[in-house]
Enzyme design. Structure first.
Site, PDB file in Angstrom:
ATOM      1  N   GLU A 238      -8.796  -4.879  -3.516  1.00  0.00           N
ATOM      2  CA  GLU A 238      -8.184  -6.091  -4.076  1.00  0.00           C
ATOM      3  C   GLU A 238      -8.785  -6.463  -5.428  1.00  0.00           C
ATOM      4  O   GLU A 238      -8.070  -6.878  -6.347  1.00  0.00           O
ATOM      5  CB  GLU A 238      -8.319  -7.250  -3.091  1.00  0.00           C
ATOM      6  CG  GLU A 238      -7.590  -7.043  -1.776  1.00  0.00           C
ATOM      7  CD  GLU A 238      -6.123  -6.690  -1.947  1.00  0.00           C
ATOM      8  OE1 GLU A 238      -5.525  -7.008  -2.989  1.00  0.00           O
ATOM      9  OE2 GLU A 238      -5.573  -6.060  -1.027  1.00  0.00           O
TER      10      GLU A 238
ATOM     11  N   HIS B 114       3.076   1.357  -2.082  1.00  0.00           N
ATOM     12  CA  HIS B 114       1.987   1.778  -1.209  1.00  0.00           C
ATOM     13  C   HIS B 114       2.140   3.234  -0.774  1.00  0.00           C
ATOM     14  O   HIS B 114       1.189   3.834  -0.269  1.00  0.00           O
ATOM     15  CB  HIS B 114       1.904   0.868   0.013  1.00  0.00           C
ATOM     16  CG  HIS B 114       1.557  -0.546  -0.320  1.00  0.00           C
ATOM     17  ND1 HIS B 114       2.528  -1.495  -0.590  1.00  0.00           N
ATOM     18  CD2 HIS B 114       0.377  -1.172  -0.441  1.00  0.00           C
ATOM     19  CE1 HIS B 114       1.937  -2.641  -0.856  1.00  0.00           C
ATOM     20  NE2 HIS B 114       0.627  -2.474  -0.771  1.00  0.00           N
TER      21      HIS B 114
END
Length: 609
Positions: free
Chosen positions: A414, A506
Site C-alpha cells: 500500500e 490485479h
C-alpha cells in the site's frame, strides 16, 4: 512533555491533483560501472519548486517547441517535482493544448542542480492535434487545427453523469458519504487503439510480442475527468470516469481503490520495536522521528473503530501494546487484542520508511518527507486494505474470509502505491494499471525482505521474502498471488498478450511480477518447474538473476525518474534498460538481465548472456 520512546511490543495506489498544480498554466545521469560491492548514489535532497523555477523550466521546453513541430497552442504545465538520483531533481510536466491538459501526454525531466534539463522521457499523445491531416476525430468535432476546448457540458453535469453510472444519487443520502467533494477537470482525451508494426502484419494473434504492436491515437475527445471518492453503503468507492464534454457519454472509467483484494494478517512477527510518543502521561502511536507535517505531525496509526473515517491516533496508558493475536470480532478495538492491528501497521510503516530512506535517501511516500498514517479497524469484518489518494494514507480492515489486514507485505504494497502516486502516477487502468499494481507487489516483497533481516542497512537483503502475497494471512495458507508463476492463482497470465490491457489490474500485474522475479532470482531450464519460460531461447536457457538489491534499484529508478502515467509494458522495458545502463553501464550484465527478464514474459526478444 514530548518524549519519543522505543518499546518492545507483542505482534503475533493518486492521481495528483493536476488542476491545483497548473500554476504556470502554461544528458542522462552518468552511468556507473559499479564494482560488485559498490552501490549507486542515493536520491538527492528534495528542493522546493517555486513559480520562478517552474517558469524557467517551461521556458526551456518552449524553446524546443518548433523543432518538435509544435505551434504556440501547445504548452506545458509543471505538475510535480521530486528527488532524483546522483544530485539531480525530477520534474513531471503535462502537455497542454490551448491551455487544456492532454490526458496521458507528459514529459519526465531529469534536472541538474541549476534546473537545466539533462534528459527527457516523454509520452507523446498530442501531435495529431497540430497535424490535422489523416487524423480521425469524434463525430461532429471540427478538424484538428480548429479543435475546440469549449465544452458543451458543464462540470456539474459531468459529475452527475459519473455518479449515475456508479448507481449513486447526485444528492447524498443515508448510504452515501463523500470523502472529498467530486471534482471534474477538463481534458483532451486521446482515445487509443493498438496497431501492428509492418514487420508483424502476418503474425497470428497468439504469437504477437509486446514490441510487435504500438498504441496510437485513434481520435481526440474533449472530456471531463471526474474523480469520485465516496463511501456507498459503507464501502469505499473510488472511481475516475472520463465523460464526454459534448454529450455526457462515458468514454472510459477505472477503479481508483488501490487495494490488495483482501490481503492481510500480521500475527507472525513476534516482539517488534515500534516508535511511540509520550504526551501528557499518555503514549500515542505517533512516530515523529519519521516524516514531518501531514495530518498528525508524524507517522501515525489511527483507530477507525469500524467506521469509514480514519479516527484518532491510538492512545494507551502504558507503552506495551497488543497481544499478538487475531482480532476477535465484536471485541474492543482499544484493548490489547484490538491494539495488535495497530502494532502490525506501525511496524510495517516504520520498515517501509526506513528501507526507502536507507537504500535510496527517499523520504516517506512523496520523497519530501511528508508524514502519512494508517487507519486500522476500517469497517466491520472488512476483507481489504487500500491506499487513498485523498489523504495519501492507508486503510486496513480486520478481515472475515481473511485475517487481520496488516501483514508486512501488505503495508509495503500500500505504501508502494503512495510512492507511485507521487512519481510516475501510472494510470490505474490497462497495462499501466497492471504496472502500478506490480510496482506495489514488488515493494511489498522488498519491504518484507528488509524487515525480516532486522530493518537496517543501505541494501536490500538477498533473501527473507517468500515471493508470494497473502500466504501467511490466508486462513488456509493459500497465497493470493505468486510472483514466480502468476498463473497459479487461476486468473493472472504469465506473459504479455494483446488481451492483457482488458484484465483487472490485479491480474495484468502478473507478467511484470514474474519479470521482476526472473530479474532478481533468475529462471530454470526445467520445463516442469514454476520458473521456466518458453520465451528464453538464448544461452544459457536458464537466465541468471542479479539479486534483489540491484533489481529493486533498477525498478525504483525507472518508476520514479522515467515512467510516465501512460507507460505500458513495452515502454517499461525500454525505461528499465535505460535505468540499468545508467546505474551499471551499457552492456553490463545487469542491463542484459533486464532484457532477458522482459523477454521471458514476451516483451522483446531474448539475448545471450
Amino acid at each position: 512533555m514530548n518524549k519519543r520512546t522505543i518499546l518492545a511490543s507483542l505482534d503475533a495506489c493518486s492521481p495528483l491533483a493536476l488542476a491545483a498544480a497548473l500554476l504556470a498554466s502554461h544528458a542522462a545521469a552518468a552511468a556507473q560501472a559499479a564494482a560488485p560491492t559498490a552501490r549507486p548514489a542515493a536520491m538527492s535532497a528534495p528542493q522546493a519548486a517555486t513559480p520562478q523555477t517552474r517558469a524557467a523550466l517551461v521556458a526551456q521546453l518552449e524553446a524546443r517547441r518548433i523543432e518538435r513541430g509544435l505551434d504556440a497552442r501547445h504548452g506545458f504545465a509543471v505538475i510535480a517535482q521530486h528527488p532524483g538520483m546522483q544530485g539531480m531533481q525530477v520534474a513531471r510536466v503535462a502537455h497542454t493544448f490551448k491551455g487544456v491538459r492532454v490526458f496521458g501526454s507528459e514529459s519526465v525531466l531529469v534536472l541538474d542542480d541549476s534546473g537545466r534539463i539533462r534528459s527527457e522521457s516523454a509520452s507523446e499523445r498530442r501531435l495529431g492535434l497540430t497535424a490535422g491531416a489523416g487524423q480521425a476525430f469524434a463525430p461532429g468535432t471540427p478538424p484538428a487545427h480548429d479543435f475546440s476546448v469549449a465544452p458543451a457540458l458543464t462540470s456539474q453535469a459531468a459529475i452527475e453523469a459519473a455518479l449515475k453510472a456508479l448507481g449513486a444519487s447526485p444528492s447524498p443520502d443515508a448510504g452515501t458519504r463523500h470523502v472529498t467533494p467530486p471534482s471534474a477537470e477538463l481534458v483532451i482525451f486521446p482515445v487509443m487503439r493498438s496497431e501492428r508494426l509492418q514487420s508483424a502484419l502476418g503474425k497470428p494473434e497468439q504469437e504477437l510480442n509486446a514490441l510487435d504492436v504500438r498504441d496510437v491515437v485513434d481520435r481526440y475527445e474533449l472530456a471531463w475527468l471526474v474523480r469520485i471518492r465516496m463511501h456507498l453503503d459503507g464501502k469505499p468507492v473510488y472511481r475516475d470516469t472520463v465523460v464526454s464534454a459534448r454529450d455526457a457519454a462515458i468514454l472510459d472509467s477505472w477503479d481508483m481503490l488501490q487495494s490488495v483484494i483482501g490481503i492481510g494478517k500480521s500475527q507472525y512477527n513476534g516482539e517488534v520495536p515500534i516508535n511511540t510518543t509520550l504526551v501528557d502521561g499518555k503514549y500515542k502511536m505517533l512516530d515523529d522521528s519519521r516524516g514531518a507535517g501531514g495530518t498528525f505531525g508524524g507517522m501515525a496509526i489511527t483507530n477507525a473503530d469500524h467506521g469509514t473515517s480514519a479516527g484518532a491516533v491510538y492512545v494507551n496508558d502504558t507503552n506495551t501494546w497488543g497481544d499478538g493475536k487475531q482480532y476477535s470480532a465484536g471485541g474492543l478495538t482499544t484493548d490489547a487484542n484490538g491494539q495488535t492491528a495497530a502494532v502490525n501497521a506501525m511496524w510495517g510503516l516504520m520498515n517501509t520508511y526506513d528501507a526507502l530512506k536507507n537504500v535510496f535517501g527517499w523520504l516517506s511516500l512523496d520523497g519530501h518527507n511528508t508524514a502519512t498514517y494508517i487507519a486500522a479497524h476500517v469497517n466491520t469484518a472488512y476483507d481489504n486494505a487500500y491506499y487513498s489518494d485523498t489523504c495519501r494514507c492507508m486503510f486496513i480492515g480486520d478481515g472475515s474470509s481473511f485475517n487481520s489486514l496488516g501483514s508486512i507485505d501488505v503495508i509495503g504494497h500500500e505504501m508502494g502505491h503512495g510512492v507511485t502516486a507521487s512519481t510516475s502516477n501510472l494510470t490505474y487502468s490497462g497495462e499501466s494499471g497492471g504496472l502500478n499494481e506490480s510496482s506495489s507487489d514488488i515493494n511489498g516483497e522488498v519491504i518484507e525482505a528488509y524487515a525480516r533481516a532486522g530493518g537496517k542497512g543501505d541494501a536490500i537483503p538477498a533473501s527473507g521474502n517468500d515471493w508470494v502475497l497473502g500466504k501467511e494471512i490466508s486462513k488456509d495458507g493459500t497465497p493470493l498471488r505468486w510472483m514466480m508463476k502468476p498463473s497459479k492463482d487461476g486468473s493472472s497470465p504469465d506473459a504479455w498478450s494483446s488481451t492483457l490491457k482488458r484484465l483487472d489490474v490485479h491480474y495484468s500485474s502478473g507478467p511484470n511480477n514474474r519479470m521482476f522475479f526472473f530479474l532478481s532470482q533468475g529462471s530454470s531450464s526445467d520445463k516442469a518447474g514454476d520458473t521456466w519460460s518458453k520465451y528464453l531461447v538464448k544461452t544459457p536457457l536458464a537466465m541468471t538473476g542479479i539479486g534483489l538489491d540491484k533489481a529493486f534499484r533498477i525498478w525504483f529508478k525507472a518508476n520514479t525518474t522515467k515512467f510516465t502515467s501512460s507507460t505500458n509494458y513495452a515502454d517499461a522495458r525500454a525505461k528499465m534498460i535505460e535505468s540499468a545502463e545508467e546505474l551499471y553501464g551499457k552492456g553490463s550484465r545487469e542491463a542484459i538481465a533486464v532484457q532477458r527478464a522482459y523477454a521471458a514474459i514476451n516483451v522483446g526478444t531474448d539475448v545471450d548472456e
